[in-house]
Design an enzyme around this catalytic site. Structure first.
Site, mmCIF file in Angstrom:
data_model
loop_
_atom_site.group_PDB
_atom_site.id
_atom_site.type_symbol
_atom_site.label_atom_id
_atom_site.label_comp_id
_atom_site.label_asym_id
_atom_site.label_seq_id
_atom_site.Cartn_x
_atom_site.Cartn_y
_atom_site.Cartn_z
ATOM 1 N N GLU A 13 22.178 18.954 38.833
ATOM 2 C CA GLU A 13 22.163 19.427 37.495
ATOM 3 C C GLU A 13 21.339 20.962 37.372
ATOM 4 O OE1 GLU A 13 20.431 16.532 34.907
ATOM 5 O OE2 GLU A 13 21.226 14.654 36.094
ATOM 6 N N SER A 61 27.977 11.686 29.347
ATOM 7 C CA SER A 61 28.430 12.065 28.019
ATOM 8 C C SER A 61 27.143 11.666 27.051
ATOM 9 C CB SER A 61 29.500 11.396 27.767
ATOM 10 O OG SER A 61 29.710 10.161 28.196
#
EC number: 3.2.1.14
Length: 633
Positions: free
Chosen positions: A349, A423
């Site tokens: 990330e 998501s």
């Protein structure tokens, strides 16, 4: 036979039925998940979701929650009234004092609420952090009939979820209050998930806020290695972050107390860093997998490297050929030590930047990521072959701009098996300019030029599949077992108090699902609805749910049973690989059940803890304008 939490109804909305809709009839306390069309007091009504026998057409509730499923359609004709009838009065009452088996009193949580430094009130009027433990909810996991043809259900499991010092007399300090999730709750139904993803392993060389812990374990490994005849390790090697929690404890990991070894820590763990000797969460997952296999269910296990707090070194590692080799060899070593795992998950990330403060990033991250996956695929195939093939998955952003920097089509071309699409976190207090949905499947009907403010899972899937050509079966759709909140929210302007004290469980702006069920959303009385001044609302523009309290403008964007079931249905319809949650230790089973039913699995009526049908209702309807609509005024 499980003691099932029985609602006042008799037929689940999720049950398979040949009856799609009923012909027009006089209202007569109809009940269930079918579509009824009725006449009452000269009007025709239809139910928009599960309806109870005591819901009278035309009669709403006083607090704005959608307690009544009946929706006005039109006036009844004189001919219809003459032929069918026209009841004008009703004398029905809901069943009173329904038992409450979902919520369980936890004295440590209640004591924490009343601490002067916490001062938490369930209506959000005082302190914003609750420190609610998972113990406030009973396990509500249903058993579902296995079906290998359907998409899979996965969940990340964190290795810090087990802790809560309040169980041992602590809790006076903020850092001592934990979730206290007990893996034993999953032992009751080892078939809840098809894959669990152990999270997280760190990387030697880390420079982020966990770097001291990584260095401590790294040093401990190298101090032990010579006496065990093992080589010392260097930059790029993966390491466990919590040796005691991963390998030593028996508390909250589904293991008997006698299996614990309190001597295990960073300087002593290496002899226990193997499948057959591990206690801790790794040992608990081993036993959970054994139980699942014994009942005929294939429970896959994966281990994840990185995450938000442990991604600082990915960029430097991926750029350095020698460190890539170290990384790949250490992944192979972990598989050898723990053969129960069948997949490694890379949670970087994020390639190209946009992650935690201080992370290294480069414009070449995307191409270096491809090299990392290619070399990892080659090494795994060489060591384990086809019969014991190890999969590679990644967790990736649900934001198109970040996806573009990850080179995902080339990752797939070079051996990537699964994509866990994160998501969620589309919205969050402090970083977001406007309140919005944090885990919505659909975008507003017309996001316009301001689509960066109104993101969605479907937009990310469209990019992956239609623009990059990623096969749908490789994509797994994420749902969130936590909410994202704000204070001072205005539903008209979508403004909020950016640095305000937003409701949360352990951190500002992040209430976890068991906390939400205890304090803000009622899931116990036949329908999902708000409580303690909160109203469950459904944005008809994006078909997404949130909780709202006008008192302080408390806004909580969340996945509900309805929206999780919706995601499961979307995955099944579009032939995705499955759905997954962050994180499994934040759920009491309600959202996992909803995911299973959305994917098309059928509950085993002999082992059904809760009838999920009544919980799939929408909230009070509201149209939230997209940011483009707001800015165009």
């Amino acid at each position: 036979m499980v003691n099932k939490y029985t609602y006042t109804s008799s037929k689940a909305m999720s049950d398979i039925s040949d009856v799609i809709g009923e012909p027009l009839a006089a209202w007569d306390s109809q009940v269930g998940g079918r579509v009824f069309n009725v006449i009452f007091d000269g009007k025709v009504y239809t139910n928009t979701y599960w309806v109870e026998r005591w819901q009278v057409p035309g009669i709403g509730s006083s607090d704005g929650n959608p307690h009544n499923a009946w929706k006005f359609v039109r006036a009844a004709t004189a001919d219809e009234i003459n032929k069918i009838g026209n009841p004008t009065t009703a004398d029905v009452k809901p069943t009173e004092n329904i038992p409450s088996p979902i919520l369980v009193e936890d004295k440590y949580t209640e004591e924490t609420y009343s601490r002067p430094d916490v001062n938490f009130k369930e209506d959000g009027s005082q302190g914003n952090l609750s420190y609610t433990a998972t113990r406030v909810c009973a396990p509500m996991y249903n058993h579902y009939v296995g079906d290998k043809t359907k998409p899979k259900l996965s969940a990340y499991i964190t290795d810090w979820c087990q802790y809560d010092a309040r169980l041992d007399g602590g809790g006076s300090k903020e850092e001592e209050r934990g979730r206290g999730f007990d893996l034993a709750t999953l032992m009751q139904n080892p078939a809840t998930y098809d894959r669990l993803i152990f999270s997280f392993l760190g990387i030697c060389g880390d420079i982020g806020n966990k770097s001291k812990k990584v260095q401590e374990v790294w040093d401990g490994w190298n101090a032990q290695a010579p006496s065990l005849g093992l080589p010392q390790i260097g930059k790029g090697h993966i390491v466990p972050l919590d040796p005691y929690g991963d390998l030593g404890t028996a508390r909250n990991v589904g293991l008997p107390p006698e299996s614990a070894d309190t001597s295990i820590e960073s300087g002593t763990f290496l002899p226990y860093y193997q499948q057959n000797r591990a206690a801790g969460l790794l040992g608990g997952l081993r036993e959970l997998q054994k139980k699942a296999h014994a009942m005929g269910h294939k429970l896959d296990l994966a281990f994840s490297i990185g995450g938000w707090s442990l991604s600082s070194y990915f960029s430097a590692l991926a750029e350095n050929p020698d460190e890539r080799r170290v990384f790949v060899a250490s992944v192979v070593d972990f598989f050898v030590r723990f053969p129960m795992f069948s997949c490694v998950d890379i949670d970087w990330e994020y390639p190209g930047g946009g992650g935690d403060e201080g992370n290294i990033s480069s414009d070449k991250d995307g191409e270096n990521y491809v090299l990392l996956i290619k070399e990892l695929r080659s090494a795994l195939d060489s060591r384990f072959g086809y019969s014991n093939r190890k999969e590679i998955s990644i967790a990736c952003s649900g934001v198109k701009a970040k996806l573009k920097k990850s080179n995902i089509d080339q990752l797939v071309a070079n051996g990537l098996d699964n994509i866990y699409l994160m998501s969620y976190d589309f919205f969050g207090t402090i970083w977001a300019d406007y309140i919005g949905h944090h885990t919505n499947l659909y975008s507003p009907k017309d996001p316009g030029e301001q689509e960066l403010f109104d993101l969605s899972a479907e937009a990310a899937i469209d990019y992956l599949h239609n623009e990059l050509g990623i096969p749908m079966e490789k994509i797994h759709l994420g749902y969130a077992n936590y909410g994202r909140s704000a204070v001072g929210g205005d539903l008209t302007t979508r403004q909020y108090t950016k640095n305000g004290p937003a409701l949360g469980t352990m951190e500002n702006g992040a209430p976890e699902f068991f906390d939400i069920v205890k304090n803000y959303m009622d899931a116990e009385h036949s329908l999902s609805m708000g409580k303690n001044g909160f109203v469950l609302m459904t944005d008809t523009n994006a078909d997404a749910d949130f909780l709202f309290s006008e008192a302080k403008g408390h806004f909580i964007s969340l996945d509900t049973p309805r929206t999780v079931k919706q995601k499961g249905e979307y995955a099944a319809k579009n032939k995705l690989g499955g759905v997954f949650s962050w994180s499994g230790d934040q759920d009491c089973g309600l959202l996992a059940n909803a995911a299973r039913e959305g994917l098309g699995y059928v509950a085993d009526s002999n082992q059904e803890t809760i009838d999920m049908g009544p919980l799939y209702n929408p909230g009070k309807e509201i149209y939230l304008k997209s940011i483009s609509e707001i800015k165009s005024k």
